[in-house]
Design an enzyme around this catalytic site. Structure first.
Site, PDB file in Angstrom:
ATOM      1  N   ASP A 185      41.020  35.392  53.073  1.00  0.00           N
ATOM      2  CA  ASP A 185      40.162  34.698  54.036  1.00  0.00           C
ATOM      3  C   ASP A 185      39.895  35.609  55.236  1.00  0.00           C
ATOM      4  OD1 ASP A 185      42.887  34.503  54.855  1.00  0.00           O
ATOM      5  OD2 ASP A 185      42.297  33.010  56.339  1.00  0.00           O
ATOM      6  N   HIS A 498      41.637  36.858  44.504  1.00  0.00           N
ATOM      7  CA  HIS A 498      41.108  35.898  45.478  1.00  0.00           C
ATOM      8  C   HIS A 498      40.967  36.640  46.802  1.00  0.00           C
ATOM      9  CE1 HIS A 498      40.387  31.901  47.216  1.00  0.00           C
ATOM     10  NE2 HIS A 498      41.094  32.311  48.243  1.00  0.00           N
ATOM     11  N   ASP A 544      44.565  35.891  36.463  1.00  0.00           N
ATOM     12  CA  ASP A 544      43.651  36.852  37.099  1.00  0.00           C
ATOM     13  C   ASP A 544      42.275  36.217  37.214  1.00  0.00           C
ATOM     14  OD1 ASP A 544      42.384  39.012  38.151  1.00  0.00           O
ATOM     15  OD2 ASP A 544      42.345  40.177  36.288  1.00  0.00           O
ATOM     16  N   GLU A 553      45.815  35.980  45.175  1.00  0.00           N
ATOM     17  CA  GLU A 553      45.229  36.346  46.470  1.00  0.00           C
ATOM     18  C   GLU A 553      45.829  37.675  46.927  1.00  0.00           C
ATOM     19  OE1 GLU A 553      45.273  33.236  49.449  1.00  0.00           O
ATOM     20  OE2 GLU A 553      44.125  34.448  50.883  1.00  0.00           O
TER      21      GLU A 553
END
Ligand SMILES: [Ca+2]
Ligand SMILES: [Ca+2]
Length: 581
Positions: A185, A498, A544, A553
């Site tokens: 993020d 991710h 994956d 992530e």
């Protein structure tokens, strides 16, 4: 960066087409470190229990058999529920490319031995931080095909209601630029930044010659500071802006109200906020700044005043935390991003006290540390007491004789505990129980290795180094999934981490040099994933897929111990002993 060797790929396809493939791991050979070994390191591969009794190593090209051996006894590794036999080929000491053959396995396993086995890995895992820089464009000459526009300048950040103070009421605008995106993020969190910066600076402190020789091709390369310090400064300068100058307290995070979508940084335009100050963030900040102050002290000419500014920031943070010892951060109702919540703050207090004691020499920090009562554990973002022991061990020459003896004894004894678990393990890993397979289990494994290395540095006992090597082998492919967990490295690396830039940039290959979180039996993302986890077993709980924030992530605090452990093994592994005559 590394590509799949064609013969193996063809073999795998043929096996699959012919319906003969009994599983991906077989088609690819035995699980082993896919990046390489140093000539003097311990070397193992893990084979299925029914693979046969004997192995041989063949030199690629000549076909010469250079080593023959017998597989170890079959043992079951509980986290995967699988029986394996180990091939020990540590006797191989000549650099080169080899194939490991076992009669009952259809495919050979590629083995590489090189005196600079980890040089490229160390550089890439450090450069991953550059790729996660906030507030700046990544130029093609530094970032290649992963070049991108700037996002999240953070020059106009709003003080959230939870962070309001007399001098900075709700709605105050402030600037808090730079820093690294925390993970997949785009938010910036002090707690996680603290352990990350510390680990990278500790790698520099302990292995300076290795990092001095490094050229990362980042914008600051060649400016008179080693690149590792340049990269860390990008985040340290951001962290400094998170301290309220009025009282020394530190805002817990800089964040959107909700996560950005799967978009590139420049496309994400949500308003950003600083939220409530917390004791955890402020103590982690104090520890990190005190440590960084020592590290930057020799660089007064390049960065005048920086070292003293860092130590002043550390002291101010410490004072705030002593006045506010139990301010636990909880997301306010309108903030839905990562919480990094932690109500157990004695470890943060101990770490900050240890770093401030080493930086200032003031006895009251030693009193606050309460060293004799401190436990020792594998570090993680919410439990940092291990970092206090690590710094005290590194600087035991500054301690009283009694303290130095205590630190040496405790760090060695913890190393023994981890090494014994490793020795008893079917897979030769300190990762033995389901409790080791936390969210970010790969980083937990690497932090076990980091603590083993602290013990090795104290007494040179070889099995500690071999155990740390095993952990690196594990994240680079010697695991039941035959998976390298580092993007761009090995024959089977993660392809779909991710990680918003990797998912949104239109470039097929993910941004290289990132380790993914790894197997996590919590499987907290299953509802959001279109694919199922193949198994509930701890060591097999990995997908994956970009959906899998719980197992796939990336995060800065996971990459830092990868940099540290790879650098430590590259720097510390002795060259092979000369063969006896
Ligand atoms: Ca804690
Ligand atoms: Ca991509």
């Amino acid at each position: 960066m590394n590509s799949v060797p064609m013969p193996r790929l063809v073999l795998a396809l043929l096996l699959t087409l012919a319906g003969l493939g009994a599983g991906a791991a077989q088609a690819q050979g035995a699980p082993a470190n896919q990046v390489g070994f140093l000539p003097g390191s311990a070397m193992w591969a893990a084979l299925p229990a029914d693979a046969g009794d004997d192995f041989r190593l063949v030199r690629v090209g000549s076909g010469d058999v250079v080593l023959r051996g017998r597989l170890g006894p079959a043992q079951t590794w509980a986290p995967a529920g699988q029986a394996v036999r180990l091939a020990d080929f540590s006797a191989l000491t000549t650099p080169g490319e080899y194939e490991l053959h076992v009669d009952a396995l259809p495919a050979a396993t590629h083995i590489r031995v090189s005196p600079d086995a980890y040089t490229a890995l160390i550089a890439a895992s450090l450069k991953a931080f550059y790729f996660n820089r906030a507030g700046v464009a990544l130029e093609p000459r530094h970032a290649g095909r992963w070049a991108r526009l700037a996002g999240h300048p953070d020059t106009d950040v709003i003080v959230h209601a939870s962070a309001a103070s007399d001098q900075r009421p709700e709605g105050t605008h402030l600037a808090s630029p730079k820093g690294w995106y925390d993970a997949g993020d785009y938010n910036k969190y002090i707690v996680n930044s603290g352990i990350t910066v510390y680990t990278l600076l500790a790698a520099w402190e302990q292995f300076p010659e290795l990092f001095k020789a490094q050229w990362l091709n980042i914008p600051e390369s060649g400016n008179g500071l080693p690149d590792v310090l340049n990269e860390v400064l990008w985040n340290l300068e951001w962290m400094l802006t998170m301290q309220d100058p009025a009282d020394g307290g530190v805002y817990h995070k800089l964040t959107n109200k909700g996560f950005d979508g799967n978009q590139m940084p420049h496309e994400a335009r949500s308003q950003r906020y600083v939220v409530q100050k917390s004791t955890a963030a402020t103590l982690d900040f104090a520890a990190t700044m005190a440590h960084a102050s020592r590290v930057f002290k020799p660089f007064e000419a390049q960065r005048p005043g920086l070292s003293s500014r860092l130590s002043q920031a550390a002291v101010a943070a410490w004072r705030w935390a002593r006045t506010n010892p139990q301010v636990v951060y909880k997301n306010p109702p309108d903030i839905r991003t990562g919480e990094y919540g932690d109500a157990k703050l004695d470890d943060e207090l101990a770490w900050a006290a240890a770093e401030l004691y080493l930086t200032t020499g003031e006895a009251h920090y030693r009193d606050s540390l309460q060293l004799e009562a401190q436990p020792i554990r594998v570090p993680g973002w919410g439990d940092v007491v291990g970092l206090a022991w690590m710094s005290l061990a590194q600087h035991r020459g500054q301690l009283s004789r009694a303290d130095a003896d205590l630190v040496t004894q405790r760090v060695r004894s913890f190393g023994d505990q981890l090494a014994s678990a490793w020795q008893a393990s079917a897979y030769r890993l300190p990762m033995e129980s389901a409790a080791d397979f936390v969210w970010g289990s790969n980083a937990h494994a690497l932090n076990q290795a980091l603590m083993l290395i602290q013990a090795y540095r104290l007494d040179g006992e070889r099995r500690r180094l071999d155990a740390a090597q095993s952990v690196l082998d594990y994240v680079l492919g010697r695991n039941p999934l035959g998976q390298s967990y580092v993007t761009g490295f090995g024959q089977q690396p993660p392809l779909h981490p991710h990680h918003r830039p990797s998912e949104a940039d239109g470039v097929e290959a993910p941004v290289p040099g990132f380790i993914v979180g790894g197997p996590n039996p919590g499987q907290q993302d299953q509802e959001n994933c279109p694919v199922r986890y193949a198994s509930a077993r701890p060591a097999l709980s990995y997908i994956d897929h970009g959906c899998s924030y719980a197992s796939n992530e990336v995060a800065i605090n996971w990459n830092a111990p990868l940099v540290y452990v790879a650098a430590a093994l590259q720097a510390l592994t002795p060259p092979p002993a000369r063969p006896a005559r």
